[in-house]
Enzyme design. Structure first.
Site, PDB file in Angstrom:
ATOM      1  N   CYS A   1       0.833  -1.206   0.000  1.00 39.86           N
ATOM      2  CA  CYS A   1       0.000   0.000   0.000  1.00 39.86           C
ATOM      3  C   CYS A   1       0.864   1.251   0.000  1.00 39.86           C
ATOM      4  O   CYS A   1       0.457   2.298  -0.514  1.00 39.86           O
ATOM      5  CB  CYS A   1      -0.949  -0.010   1.197  1.00 39.86           C
ATOM      6  SG  CYS A   1      -0.168  -0.382   2.770  1.00 39.86           S
TER       7      CYS A   1
ATOM      8  N   HIS B   1      -0.551   7.298   7.228  1.00 38.08           N
ATOM      9  CA  HIS B   1      -0.283   5.970   7.789  1.00 38.08           C
ATOM     10  C   HIS B   1      -1.236   5.733   8.948  1.00 38.08           C
ATOM     11  O   HIS B   1      -1.411   6.591   9.809  1.00 38.08           O
ATOM     12  CB  HIS B   1       1.156   5.870   8.286  1.00 38.08           C
ATOM     13  CG  HIS B   1       1.472   4.588   9.001  1.00 38.08           C
ATOM     14  ND1 HIS B   1       1.327   4.445  10.363  1.00 38.08           N
ATOM     15  CD2 HIS B   1       1.894   3.392   8.543  1.00 38.08           C
ATOM     16  CE1 HIS B   1       1.663   3.203  10.711  1.00 38.08           C
ATOM     17  NE2 HIS B   1       2.018   2.551   9.629  1.00 38.08           N
TER      18      HIS B   1
ATOM     19  N   HIS C   1      -1.245   0.613   7.600  1.00 37.88           N
ATOM     20  CA  HIS C   1      -1.741   0.735   6.226  1.00 37.88           C
ATOM     21  C   HIS C   1      -1.512   2.168   5.766  1.00 37.88           C
ATOM     22  O   HIS C   1      -1.603   3.113   6.546  1.00 37.88           O
ATOM     23  CB  HIS C   1      -3.233   0.400   6.180  1.00 37.88           C
ATOM     24  CG  HIS C   1      -3.835   0.516   4.819  1.00 37.88           C
ATOM     25  ND1 HIS C   1      -3.499  -0.317   3.782  1.00 37.88           N
ATOM     26  CD2 HIS C   1      -4.753   1.391   4.313  1.00 37.88           C
ATOM     27  CE1 HIS C   1      -4.182   0.033   2.708  1.00 37.88           C
ATOM     28  NE2 HIS C   1      -4.946   1.061   3.004  1.00 37.88           N
TER      29      HIS C   1
END
Length: 1080
Positions: free
Chosen positions: A177, A604, A612
């Site tokens: 990601c 974040h 993620h």
């Protein structure tokens, strides 16, 4: 060695000092020799050095101040990025003042430099390789997971089809990601996008590349071009970046797997791109100094002005991403102010020869794209692990950089001095205000104005002449025990009573009755016995106060309170004015000439070692913020960005800010066709080779859609043939049944064709039942009751007149139900479809046909009157022309009611299971009832049930399952742990996007609670196998995507009659009561 030579030597050790500074910040260790030893042992690997230091149990002394402040001097045209590696070839090994350890470090750096010259790969690049390898390994491992159905692509390509010109997402190919967030931010810089798409490799690349770096950069550039071209012209909703990631992985060979900071990846990515463009620039400009577009786009210069051991210096340096500390600051300007000044710099502004050391940074040239790294991670030495800083840090959408420019150095220093003076004054005022707002000397303090008000209220209360315990002496204690009297006050106590109190009449009984009363057992009255006597004040009051005393006291207290309130207001006003003055210090036009607009925020969510990433990127054409979350690209808002990026609200916060020069619109402007003057969009942006590449990929996707559609058409035809065959069988069976029972009507018979060759009427299952179930009996009884009333009231006994009268009576009855205010336990919509239709304002023709269908039920044919009415009703149905009633609309209304009943069954079943604590079984019923109910409510307020109630129990069920799974995980037993993680992977995690998609506060808090529960395990000691499972599981839980990838099939519905459904609905609603307002 002279001071000037020492300064030059410090420049040559820039990289070593940068690593030393980072180590000191992460570990808290200030022993310079210990830090140097850690770097030597780890060969410059920062993570290994941290591990080495955390294992050391040495006492850490204070670091020598002069070793921290380092300066640098440009020795070549090669840029020096803040926090990056500088050229180590100028280290002087001949100095007599270097000890053996320094020589060893220099030799180690020289070895690293030699390896770089031979292979073209630095130690930092090898570290980045580990991140990529970990991502690829995660991707491959994910293919072997047992729960792949949740994370796989939708088999239906239409679900993966791009809608219009919506931005294209990037597939998360296994813990990547961060790659998606960085690439999307750069791609949406249209100038950067053009540079990448139009990049052509140097001509000599067709020959054998000269070094390892060319082997790495050129294939990566081609894959990045391919990826960007798909993001421009693909028909897919999202594309797969695996090949670009694979190229990066293959470029670095490492046997280790180590998590690295994403900002480091961004920094190195720009390095690789710069190298690729540098090769092209050198070829295009033979004999001239080449211009590198990556350097011109992302790199700027600042002037380092400082003092080292009393000697002043000025050096110019280049920078890329500018690092900023977050801890201890409230906004971006505070971070920048702190980053621009290091150490004590008073000597910079005076002629005195001070031994103090420090430096200031002043920007001489800012890049068009200005990127700030926000350092939100620090190493907790006590726990031996990194931790994330969740503090709130505000940043503006428009940032003016004038105050940090070298040309404004003098005016900025004046303003900084004024701000410093104002803040000192502000501190004094805040301390004074605090004395007013927190008055007292004990642990509990109160506002002084309130204290004076309380004193005034006490003094003004009605005086009492009794002790606060006397009126309850004769009261019996709870539980009916024998009453006990307190001992009478002593003579001494009586003597000290005030005159008014001692003169009060005795209210207690005489001694003899008192003794008798002690023998009785008084009756306990819980709701009245503890009530205060009516003459007793609710608050304490003075025993005695004269009018004169009260007048003087009230006057003083009023005056003092007024003075305190005025002083408080004055202090607050002064504080507000100073805050406003500080805020407006740089608001004059001369300090607003260098505007930078926020382009992207990389976010974040999670903890230091798991989480993620996603990005918010501003779309200047739509003038809105877009959220890029892997494959999901959605419209967002500044409010959502603030909530997720500032920090302090959840575990989410910004770690990188990308600003662009607002006076350089070419950064985000679309390209125009030179001949037509039209804006180039879509495939027109692409060079010929990329057009062909995208065209081929789109043809593959079109073929996939075509194959899917063909397959679905074939399946539909097969189902249609099967239904036709089943209908033919049923029709033959019905005809046979009718021929054998023509002598008398049968309640259980299936409806046959009516006379006169009319088409048979297909009635809804809740209007007519083929068997005498409770449902049909209930409807039959209502219909027969209406017919009986009509026959009693109607003079004309013809079947048609009775039918009309009965329909009017039935409609009037149902209308009363529809208009009646009912309790949550009673829902008349479940009892009759007409109530549902009336409340949702169905067309009159729909109501009439539905009522006719009710009276045309063959189950009414038990006497001649009902039979004749039924025949008239059926005849009327046959006479209705298609243009009079839209049968498609009729069927839609009836289908909506069927959906309403099914939703109710899902809801009732789910709530019943929830009440029985069968949360696993209840979840799917609650999930589907909420989803179906939301679809119903989208058509009207009365189409479904209470959304808040369903949302509450859906949320509670997920929280209960999360708690259950966490408890199993905590047990440490392998079967329990496996079961708990199975519950999370199969049930809870797939449902989280359903809670995130509508962004309601209670749902977001529930998701945050669930995530926090699992993130709390990160700091705990546990078995290695548990740690491995947790590390594998957390990225799934922390995935913020609202994309619902795939889901479980709806559970099977039990069959309920109308009466049974109403009874169960009433029973469960009565059991639940109202949802607590504070509940989640």
């Amino acid at each position: 060695m002279t001071v000037e030579q020492n300064v030059l030597q410090q420049h040559s050790q820039k990289h070593q000092q940068t690593l030393l500074n980072q180590l000191r910040e992460i570990t808290g260790t200030t022993d310079i020799q210990l830090l140097q030893q850690a770097l030597q042992v780890s060969n410059g690997d920062l993570a290994e050095a941290v591990a080495f230091l955390t294992e050391k149990n040495a006492k850490v002394p204070q670091q020598d101040e002069t070793t921290y402040y380092q300066t640098s001097q440009v020795a070549s045209d090669r840029y020096i990025s803040v926090g990056s590696q500088a050229d180590t070839n100028v280290i002087d090994l001949t100095g007599d003042d270097k000890d053996d350890l320094q020589r060893a470090i220099a030799l180690s750096l020289e070895e690293s430099s030699r390896a770089f010259r031979e292979t073209g790969i630095t130690d930092e690049e090898q570290a980045i390789s580990r991140v990529l390898e970990a991502s690829i390994a995660e991707n491959k491992a994910s293919l072997k997971r047992t729960h792949t159905e949740v994370w796989s692509d939708s088999p239906n390509p239409h679900d993966r089809k791009r809608i219009d010109n919506c931005p294209v997402g990037l597939k998360n190919v296994g813990n990547t990601c961060w790659f998606s967030a960085v690439i999307q931010s750069l791609f949406n810089l249209l100038e950067f996008q053009r540079l990448v798409l139009n990049y052509s490799p140097p001509a000599r690349v067709h020959d054998l590349p000269r070094n390892q770096k060319e082997h790495r950069n050129l294939p990566f550039m081609q894959e990045l071009r391919n990826l960007f071209s798909l993001m421009v012209g693909s028909k897919r909703k999202y594309v797969d970046p695996s090949r670009a990631v694979e190229i990066l992985k293959d470029a670095f060979k490492s046997t280790e797997s180590q998590q690295q900071d994403v900002s480091e990846f961004t920094h190195k990515l720009l390095d690789w791109l710069e190298d690729a463009f540098q090769m092209k620039a050198e070829e295009d400009r033979e004999g001239e100094k080449p211009k590198n577009p990556m350097v011109e786009l992302f790199y700027g210069r600042f002037l380092a002005v400082g003092v080292l051991e009393g000697k002043k210096f000025e050096n110019t340096e280049m920078f890329g991403q500018y690092p900023l500390q977050v801890n201890g600051f409230k906004d971006l300007h505070e971070c920048l102010e702190a980053a621009m000044i290091e150490g004590e710099i008073e000597s910079l502004h005076s002629a005195e020869n001070s031994a103090r050391s420090g430096q200031e940074h002043w920007f001489t040239e800012l890049p068009p794209v200005l990127t700030f790294e926000l350092s939100r991670f620090e190493f907790n030495q006590a726990l031996g692990r990194p931790e994330k800083i969740h503090n709130k840090l505000e940043f503006p959408s428009m940032l003016y950089m004038d105050r940090y420019m070298d040309r404004n150095r003098e005016i900025t220093r004046i303003k900084r001095e004024e701000i410093r003076r104002l803040k000192e004054h502000l501190t004094v005022l805040q301390q004074r205000l605090e004395r007013y707002l927190s008055y007292g000397s004990g642990p509990k303090r109160f506002p002084l104005a309130d204290v004076l008000q309380y004193a005034m209220e006490f003094a003004s209360s009605k005086p009492v002449c009794t002790s606060p315990v006397e009126d309850i002496d004769s009261s019996a204690p709870p539980g009916g025990t024998t009453g006990q009297q307190l001992p009478p006050p002593s003579t001494a106590d009586q003597d000290t009573l005030p005159p008014q109190e001692s003169s009060c009449p005795a209210s207690g009984p005489t001694a003899a009755p008192a003794a008798a009363q002690q023998q009785r057992v008084p009756i306990h009255k819980p709701f009245t016995q503890s009530r205060l006597p009516p003459d007793l004040p609710m608050h304490p009051a003075p025993r005695h106060i004269t009018e004169e005393e009260l007048r003087v006291l009230e006057g003083c207290l009023h005056r003092w309170r007024s003075e305190v309130e005025n002083d408080t207001r004055d202090l607050q006003g002064s504080i507000t004015r100073i805050h406003r003055t500080i805020e407006l210090m740089y608001s004059d036009k001369s300090m607003m000439q260098v505007p930078y607009r926020l382009h992207a925020v990389l976010v974040h969510e999670g903890q230091a070692n798991a989480g993620h990433y996603w990005a918010y990127i501003y779309d200047p054409h739509q003038r809105c913020w877009m959220k890029y979350n892997d494959i999901s690209v959605t419209k967002s808002s500044w409010e959502e960005l603030v909530r997720d990026s500032f920090g302090g609200y959840r575990n989410a916060s910004a770690y990188c800010l990308m600003y662009i020069n607002d006076k350089k619109p070419f950064l985000i402007e679309e390209e125009f066709d030179k001949e037509t003057g039209q804006i180039l969009s879509g495939m027109d942006k692409l060079p010929p080779d990329l057009k062909q590449y995208v065209k081929e990929d789109n043809e593959l996707f079109d073929k996939e859609i075509e194959e899917w559609d063909t397959l679905q058409t074939r399946k539909a035809q097969q189902e249609k043939l099967a239904l036709t065959a089943a209908a033919a069988t049923a029709a033959a069976s019905a005809e046979s049944s009718t021929s054998t029972s023509s002598s008398s009507p049968q309640p259980m018979s299936i409806e046959c064709s009516p006379p006169d060759n009319t088409v048979p009427q297909q009635d809804p299952e809740y209007m007519e039942q083929p068997s005498p179930t409770n449902d049909s009996k209930h409807l039959q009884e209502d219909t027969e009751r209406a017919i009986s009333r009509a026959a009693a009231e109607q003079e004309d006994r013809s079947p048609e007149a009775l039918l009309n009268a009965a329909i009017k009576l039935e409609y009037a009855r149902l209308l009363r139900f529809a208009q009646e205010d009912t309790t949550p336990e009673n829902d008349y919509r479940l009892q009759h479809i007409i109530v549902y239709f009336i409340q949702n304002q169905a067309p009159k023709k729909i109501l009439e046909r539905t009522l006719l269908t009710q009276f045309a039920d063959r189950n009414l044919a038990f006497d001649e009157r009902c039979k004749s009415i039924m025949n008239v009703a059926r005849a009327k149905l046959d006479l209705i022309k298609p243009e009079e009633v839209n049968m498609d609309e009729y069927e839609i209304w009836h289908q909506d009611y069927r959906n309403f009943r099914e939703t109710t069954i899902y809801m009732v079943t789910g709530l019943e299971l929830f009440q029985k604590t069968s949360y696993v079984e209840a979840l799917m019923y609650l999930i589907y009832s909420y989803q179906y109910n939301k679809e119903l409510l989208s058509k009207g307020l009365y189409r479904g049930h209470d959304e808040e109630l369903l949302g509450h129990y859906r949320r509670e069920c997920l929280l209960k399952l999360n708690e259950q799974a966490a408890t199993m995980f905590e047990s440490g037993e392998e079967p329990e742990v496996t079961t708990g993680l199975g519950i999370m992977n199969e049930l809870v995690v797939p449902c989280i996007p359903l809670l995130l998609v509508h962004d309601t506060e209670k749902d977001l808090l529930a998701v945050e609670d669930m995530r926090n529960r699992w993130c709390s395990y990160l700091g705990q000691e546990m078995e290695s196998n548990l740690q491995e499972k947790l590390t594998d599981f957390l990225p799934k839980l922390l995935d913020c995507s609202t994309e619902i990838k795939s889901f479980h099939d709806p559970p099977k519905l039990p069959l309920y009659s109308t009466l049974e459904l109403c009874e169960r609905f009433s029973r469960i609603m009565a059991a639940l009561g109202r949802v607590p307002t504070a509940g989640r």
